[in-house]
Design a protein around this motif. Sequence first.
Motif, PDB file in Angstrom:
ATOM      1  N   SER A 168     -48.938 -38.690   6.716  1.00 31.67           N
ATOM      2  CA  SER A 168     -50.226 -38.377   6.086  1.00 31.67           C
ATOM      3  C   SER A 168     -50.016 -37.251   5.081  1.00 31.67           C
ATOM      4  CB  SER A 168     -51.256 -37.986   7.140  1.00 31.67           C
ATOM      5  OG  SER A 168     -50.848 -36.816   7.828  1.00 31.67           O
ATOM      6  N   SER A 207     -55.469 -41.664   4.944  1.00 34.09           N
ATOM      7  CA  SER A 207     -54.477 -40.693   5.409  1.00 34.09           C
ATOM      8  C   SER A 207     -54.270 -39.557   4.410  1.00 34.09           C
ATOM      9  CB  SER A 207     -53.139 -41.398   5.671  1.00 34.09           C
ATOM     10  OG  SER A 207     -53.258 -42.322   6.728  1.00 34.09           O
ATOM     11  N   SER A 230     -52.749 -42.243  -2.841  1.00 34.81           N
ATOM     12  CA  SER A 230     -52.527 -43.499  -2.130  1.00 34.81           C
ATOM     13  C   SER A 230     -51.771 -44.488  -3.004  1.00 34.81           C
ATOM     14  CB  SER A 230     -53.870 -44.091  -1.691  1.00 34.81           C
ATOM     15  OG  SER A 230     -53.707 -45.372  -1.127  1.00 34.81           O
TER      16      SER A 230
END
Length: 795
Positions: free
Chosen positions: A498, A530, A521
């Motif tokens: 993460s 995350s 992401s």
Amino acid sequence: MADTGNPTGIGASVKRKEDFRFLTGQGTYTDDIKRPGQAYAYILRSPHAHAEIVKIDTARAKAMPGVVAIFTGADYDKGGVPCGWQIHSKDGSPMVEPPHFPLCKDRVRHVGDQVALVIGESLAQARDAAEAIAVTYKELPAIVSTADADKPGAAQVWPDAKNNTCFDWHLGDKAAVDAAFAKAHHVTKIDIVNQRLAPNAMEPRAAIGDYDRATGEYTLYTTSQNPHVIRLLMGAFVLQIPEHKLRVVAPDVGGGFGSKIFHYSEEALVTWAAAKVRRPVKWTSDRSEAFISDAQGRDHVSHAELALDKDGKFLALRVSTKANMGAYLSTFAPCVPTYLSATLLAGVYTTPAIYAEVKAVFTNTVAVDAYRGAGRPETTYLLERLVEKAARETGIDRVELRRKNFIPKDAFPYQTPVALQYDSGDYFSTLDIALKRADWAGFEARRAEAKKRGKLRGIGISTYIEACGIAPSAVVGSLGARAGLYECGSIRVHPTGSVTVFTGTHSHGQGHETTFAQLVSDTLGVPFDSVEVSHGDTNKIPFGMGTYGSRSLAVGGSALVKAMDKIIAKATRIAAHLMEASAADVEFKNGEFSVKGTDKKVPFGQVALTAYVPHNYPITELEPGLEETAFYDPLNFTYPGGCHICEVEIDPDTGVTQVAKFTAVDDIGRVINPMIVEGQVHGGVVQGIGQALLENCAYDNESGQLLTGSYMDYTMPRADDVPSIDVATHNTMCTHNPLGSKGVGEVGAIGSPPAVINAVLDALLPVGVKDITMPATPVKVWQAIQSAGSAKAAE
């Protein structure tokens, strides 16, 4: 950087992850914070626009129940609030920069000036005590008019500012402009007033000062777009607190529109007072207080002239502007009418010679500073009203006149005559798309239908450009900026893969927690959920320059890209070690490292765990951990542009104007989240419609009192004042930042006011009205119709 097809990555309309806490009332705003032992501050403000403070008697107030302390200017022993930008006049002399103490020492200079700070066990007790303070004033003449401030005999705001002049600045080639006007076939002239506005963010300003006696550390919680700059200005210049002893936290912030960029007196007062009374001190503005204490926007009076040849080509432009600074210089006020306004006078046009003069004046009014668009709406309004008038006078179709003078698509990079160099743009395409979406060709039929119903229908157009992401630091420093304008970003990859993002920008409604998570992401291939985005706390981020000027993605996002490049470079070496390959043979795509030409793969999460549990690790080559920081200082501004088209319908019997249709087609570079872009354009357009038709800060010319100090008098746009807004983009990429982004936060407020007023004048042209000033309120429109009718009858 290409869109990858990630359903939560770049180009996806992901719902904003921060909205859940806002919509369910779980956000944490400054006023939600309650520190142990917290006391409450109330500020006694001047009821006069200009007066000497003869005497302040606090004896009765200090004896009242719950009073912790009362401070006046005589008690305050620290520095004044500084200005962050210096301008030099034509003759090279620096601007007049008067002191601005958080509590007035001997004189008040606008209604709302700070006279005393009252601290109580409760806000009610502090307020009651403030009412018991006896202040003896000697009233002085006041000046509030921008146009009249420098005239002989006007009341003087500051003794060192002769004729109330702060600076008298210029830009461009006067000789070339004069020569062009001498050979012009036609000259169009216009006088423009860009009225003063109140920002009116949903959340009023608030501040809490806290002091830890054990460590000597100060903490300021504040409604700021700019926490690091507040720490720098307040710590170094006002309170003389070392930066390592001063923490500034800007939690959730409910809107700003520029008004929360600046360092305000109240922030310094509560921080200073917390150490004096040895307990936290909270101040929260109410809406009435905001009208007389928050920095206001715009307030320019301009005269402009455009020289054209016989074919309608622009030859030269000259502009003279008076810009109202208010009673004090706010943080970035001097750069708004100069380097954020006059440098955009080329607009989207090939005008070869431009000369601008800007005189900044002091008045007995609230300070003026950047408000959504900050200088660019003022310039766009002036240009697009001027071009529209030129089309009427020359008989050239208004769309064709614009096309005739557009910067060609193959001319980029394009050097303007007013310093800036545009890197990319396609003004022809945004115009054509807007014309089609607005059904420009079918307008006359709609006008005829409206006429049958007794209504006047008009259509207006605005083609604009703006400059965002103010940079580079070396350049703006040479122009008077007293700070760098880079941005910082940190990427912390946790052992499980993460990610926490630390950004020096700040969100006050723009959706950064969503767009930055999408960017991460997409780049690192980690799940959207995350990714956590952290901002607004100077103890967490190395340094940052905050959010304004549509800089967050183009500048802050670029810093994050640079940090992620470092992450990927290190992670590639770790992955190569795990796969027993050369780093040169390893590629990274969609969250996986692979060896070219083989089936060897390692997911990003495994590399992250290896970095923190380095049992199989190139320890002689790399340090453990996976966290990187980058600073990004842009090479140039970014230049969004576009075309806005407005259609209005006016009831001639009442003067009521209804916005019937609005079309906005903008070039904002790479789009991360189309839904957020649409929302930003919607909000900006509504603010532009508000300025064009409804909003105005009005002061009484004799007393200096603010006449529009509440929502009973200051008209904010409501849902029924705006139509459904048609939003589209046609994007060319920024060529000098890694994202290709240009910025979107201000485009709606820049392009819309001239489109609305041009539409109003188009509707009124058949009844003989040739000019109108903002805001085009019903009474103003009705009076213009009656005056035009009377003039026609007199003929």
